[in-house]
Design a protein around this motif. Structure first.
Motif, PDB file in Angstrom:
ATOM      1  N   GLN A  86       0.831  -1.201   0.000  1.00 37.00           N
ATOM      2  CA  GLN A  86       0.000   0.000   0.000  1.00 37.00           C
ATOM      3  C   GLN A  86       0.867   1.255   0.000  1.00 37.00           C
ATOM      4  O   GLN A  86       0.569   2.204  -0.720  1.00 37.00           O
ATOM      5  CB  GLN A  86      -0.955   0.000   1.192  1.00 37.00           C
ATOM      6  CG  GLN A  86      -2.083  -0.992   1.036  1.00 37.00           C
ATOM      7  CD  GLN A  86      -3.053  -0.959   2.200  1.00 37.00           C
ATOM      8  OE1 GLN A  86      -2.742  -0.493   3.293  1.00 37.00           O
ATOM      9  NE2 GLN A  86      -4.241  -1.478   1.964  1.00 37.00           N
ATOM     10  N   ARG A  87       1.950   1.250   0.772  1.00 34.89           N
ATOM     11  CA  ARG A  87       2.855   2.411   0.786  1.00 34.89           C
ATOM     12  C   ARG A  87       3.505   2.600  -0.581  1.00 34.89           C
ATOM     13  O   ARG A  87       3.635   3.727  -1.064  1.00 34.89           O
ATOM     14  CB  ARG A  87       3.913   2.262   1.877  1.00 34.89           C
ATOM     15  CG  ARG A  87       3.392   2.607   3.272  1.00 34.89           C
ATOM     16  CD  ARG A  87       4.504   2.730   4.302  1.00 34.89           C
ATOM     17  NE  ARG A  87       5.156   1.469   4.605  1.00 34.89           N
ATOM     18  CZ  ARG A  87       4.691   0.562   5.464  1.00 34.89           C
ATOM     19  NH1 ARG A  87       3.562   0.789   6.118  1.00 34.89           N
ATOM     20  NH2 ARG A  87       5.356  -0.550   5.693  1.00 34.89           N
ATOM     21  N   THR A  91     -16.629  -5.893  -6.806  1.00 34.21           N
ATOM     22  CA  THR A  91     -16.487  -5.019  -5.648  1.00 34.21           C
ATOM     23  C   THR A  91     -15.012  -4.698  -5.483  1.00 34.21           C
ATOM     24  O   THR A  91     -14.172  -5.598  -5.528  1.00 34.21           O
ATOM     25  CB  THR A  91     -17.035  -5.699  -4.382  1.00 34.21           C
ATOM     26  OG1 THR A  91     -18.439  -5.930  -4.574  1.00 34.21           O
ATOM     27  CG2 THR A  91     -16.830  -4.830  -3.154  1.00 34.21           C
ATOM     28  N   TYR A  92     -14.694  -3.413  -5.334  1.00 38.17           N
ATOM     29  CA  TYR A  92     -13.317  -2.945  -5.177  1.00 38.17           C
ATOM     30  C   TYR A  92     -13.168  -2.269  -3.834  1.00 38.17           C
ATOM     31  O   TYR A  92     -13.985  -1.419  -3.461  1.00 38.17           O
ATOM     32  CB  TYR A  92     -12.957  -1.931  -6.265  1.00 38.17           C
ATOM     33  CG  TYR A  92     -12.918  -2.534  -7.644  1.00 38.17           C
ATOM     34  CD1 TYR A  92     -11.748  -3.097  -8.139  1.00 38.17           C
ATOM     35  CD2 TYR A  92     -14.051  -2.534  -8.450  1.00 38.17           C
ATOM     36  CE1 TYR A  92     -11.709  -3.658  -9.409  1.00 38.17           C
ATOM     37  CE2 TYR A  92     -14.015  -3.089  -9.719  1.00 38.17           C
ATOM     38  CZ  TYR A  92     -12.842  -3.649 -10.195  1.00 38.17           C
ATOM     39  OH  TYR A  92     -12.811  -4.201 -11.454  1.00 38.17           O
ATOM     40  N   SER A  93     -12.114  -2.613  -3.120  1.00 40.66           N
ATOM     41  CA  SER A  93     -11.794  -1.920  -1.872  1.00 40.66           C
ATOM     42  C   SER A  93     -10.962  -0.683  -2.204  1.00 40.66           C
ATOM     43  O   SER A  93     -10.413  -0.565  -3.312  1.00 40.66           O
ATOM     44  CB  SER A  93     -11.010  -2.837  -0.933  1.00 40.66           C
ATOM     45  OG  SER A  93      -9.711  -3.069  -1.448  1.00 40.66           O
ATOM     46  N   VAL A  94     -10.830   0.202  -1.237  1.00 37.83           N
ATOM     47  CA  VAL A  94      -9.977   1.376  -1.431  1.00 37.83           C
ATOM     48  C   VAL A  94      -8.538   0.907  -1.678  1.00 37.83           C
ATOM     49  O   VAL A  94      -7.834   1.485  -2.506  1.00 37.83           O
ATOM     50  CB  VAL A  94     -10.080   2.344  -0.232  1.00 37.83           C
ATOM     51  CG1 VAL A  94      -9.053   3.466  -0.326  1.00 37.83           C
ATOM     52  CG2 VAL A  94     -11.501   2.920  -0.157  1.00 37.83           C
ATOM     53  N   ALA A  95      -8.107  -0.163  -1.012  1.00 40.05           N
ATOM     54  CA  ALA A  95      -6.765  -0.711  -1.257  1.00 40.05           C
ATOM     55  C   ALA A  95      -6.644  -1.198  -2.701  1.00 40.05           C
ATOM     56  O   ALA A  95      -5.595  -1.018  -3.336  1.00 40.05           O
ATOM     57  CB  ALA A  95      -6.471  -1.849  -0.285  1.00 40.05           C
ATOM     58  N   ASP A  96      -7.707  -1.808  -3.248  1.00 39.14           N
ATOM     59  CA  ASP A  96      -7.703  -2.232  -4.654  1.00 39.14           C
ATOM     60  C   ASP A  96      -7.560  -1.030  -5.574  1.00 39.14           C
ATOM     61  O   ASP A  96      -6.799  -1.058  -6.546  1.00 39.14           O
ATOM     62  CB  ASP A  96      -9.007  -2.955  -5.024  1.00 39.14           C
ATOM     63  CG  ASP A  96      -9.210  -4.281  -4.338  1.00 39.14           C
ATOM     64  OD1 ASP A  96      -8.214  -4.966  -4.030  1.00 39.14           O
ATOM     65  OD2 ASP A  96     -10.395  -4.650  -4.125  1.00 39.14           O
ATOM     66  N   VAL A  97      -8.313   0.024  -5.289  1.00 34.49           N
ATOM     67  CA  VAL A  97      -8.274   1.237  -6.110  1.00 34.49           C
ATOM     68  C   VAL A  97      -6.864   1.826  -6.094  1.00 34.49           C
ATOM     69  O   VAL A  97      -6.336   2.231  -7.139  1.00 34.49           O
ATOM     70  CB  VAL A  97      -9.325   2.266  -5.634  1.00 34.49           C
ATOM     71  CG1 VAL A  97      -9.173   3.589  -6.370  1.00 34.49           C
ATOM     72  CG2 VAL A  97     -10.726   1.704  -5.808  1.00 34.49           C
ATOM     73  N   LEU A  98      -6.254   1.853  -4.939  1.00 36.83           N
ATOM     74  CA  LEU A  98      -4.890   2.343  -4.819  1.00 36.83           C
ATOM     75  C   LEU A  98      -3.956   1.543  -5.722  1.00 36.83           C
ATOM     76  O   LEU A  98      -3.163   2.112  -6.486  1.00 36.83           O
ATOM     77  CB  LEU A  98      -4.459   2.256  -3.353  1.00 36.83           C
ATOM     78  CG  LEU A  98      -3.086   2.767  -2.964  1.00 36.83           C
ATOM     79  CD1 LEU A  98      -2.917   4.230  -3.300  1.00 36.83           C
ATOM     80  CD2 LEU A  98      -2.868   2.535  -1.461  1.00 36.83           C
ATOM     81  N   ALA A  99      -4.051   0.222  -5.687  1.00 38.89           N
ATOM     82  CA  ALA A  99      -3.200  -0.632  -6.530  1.00 38.89           C
ATOM     83  C   ALA A  99      -3.530  -0.472  -8.008  1.00 38.89           C
ATOM     84  O   ALA A  99      -2.631  -0.380  -8.854  1.00 38.89           O
ATOM     85  CB  ALA A  99      -3.350  -2.091  -6.117  1.00 38.89           C
ATOM     86  N   LEU A 100      -4.817  -0.420  -8.333  1.00 40.00           N
ATOM     87  CA  LEU A 100      -5.226  -0.296  -9.729  1.00 40.00           C
ATOM     88  C   LEU A 100      -4.720   1.000 -10.353  1.00 40.00           C
ATOM     89  O   LEU A 100      -4.256   1.012 -11.498  1.00 40.00           O
ATOM     90  CB  LEU A 100      -6.748  -0.365  -9.852  1.00 40.00           C
ATOM     91  CG  LEU A 100      -7.382  -1.713  -9.557  1.00 40.00           C
ATOM     92  CD1 LEU A 100      -8.912  -1.587  -9.524  1.00 40.00           C
ATOM     93  CD2 LEU A 100      -6.960  -2.759 -10.557  1.00 40.00           C
TER      94      LEU A 100
END
Length: 180
Positions: free
Chosen positions: A25-26, A147-156
């Motif tokens: 995530q970082r 369904t996408y998590s905020v962590a998924d959005v960050l990676a995407l």
């Protein structure tokens, strides 16, 4: 001759949603934070002839890619905020191909580069202060029923920025415009 998929997906396909470590995530957050400057350094001084060159046969021009990234990342920022303030909201998809054909796709790239700088500043400022639980908040994309998590959005979107950066950088390499 290169495989056409190499030109379309120079860093491989978009990642599948998964569980991300704090280190991942970082790294994704750092990529999003650095992206506007990285992109600007590559293209901001290019003349129109380069900006109006497609990155691949039947692909968008560099100018369209820069405007697309601004459009896409604006949508991602709004979707992030929706996920953080609503319970698994159903987001509104948009037709990327059609957006890339609007008249504003012919504008100079400076407004989109400036927009990305400001947008990413706000987005990173929001993301950097999230709790682990907030990274698990989600939204529903009705186009693929995913369904996408905020962590998924960050990676995407860390992937998305680099994906389009490589479209442009590899075009520049192929044409001898820059040594990237």
């Amino acid at each position: 001759m290169s495989n056409p998929d190499d030109l379309r997906y120079p860093i491989g396909p978009m990642p599948v949603p998964q569980t991300y470590t704090p280190e991942q995530q970082r790294a994704n957050l750092a990529a999003i934070a650095a992206y506007p400057q990285k992109l600007a350094e590559l293209v901001q001084t290019w003349p129109d002839v380069r900006l109006d060159t497609p990155y691949r046969p039947d692909g968008w021009t560099v100018r369209q890619v820069v405007h697309h990234v601004a459009d896409s990342h604006m949508n991602a920022y709004i979707r992030t905020r929706l996920a953080l303030t609503e319970t698994n909201p159903r987001i509104s998809p948009y037709e990327e191909q059609e957006w890339a054909m609007f008249a504003d796709s012919a504008l100079p790239i400076a407004p989109s580069l400036s927009l990305l700088t400001s947008l990413h500043l706000r987005w990173v400022y929001c993301l950097i202060r999230l709790t682990p639980g907030q990274f698990e908040r989600t939204y529903l994309h009705p186009g693929n029923q995913q369904t996408y998590s905020v962590a998924d959005v960050l990676a995407l979107y860390a992937w998305h920025g680099e994906h389009h950066y490589q479209h442009i950088a590899r075009l520049a390499q192929r044409n001898g415009w820059v040594d990237v």
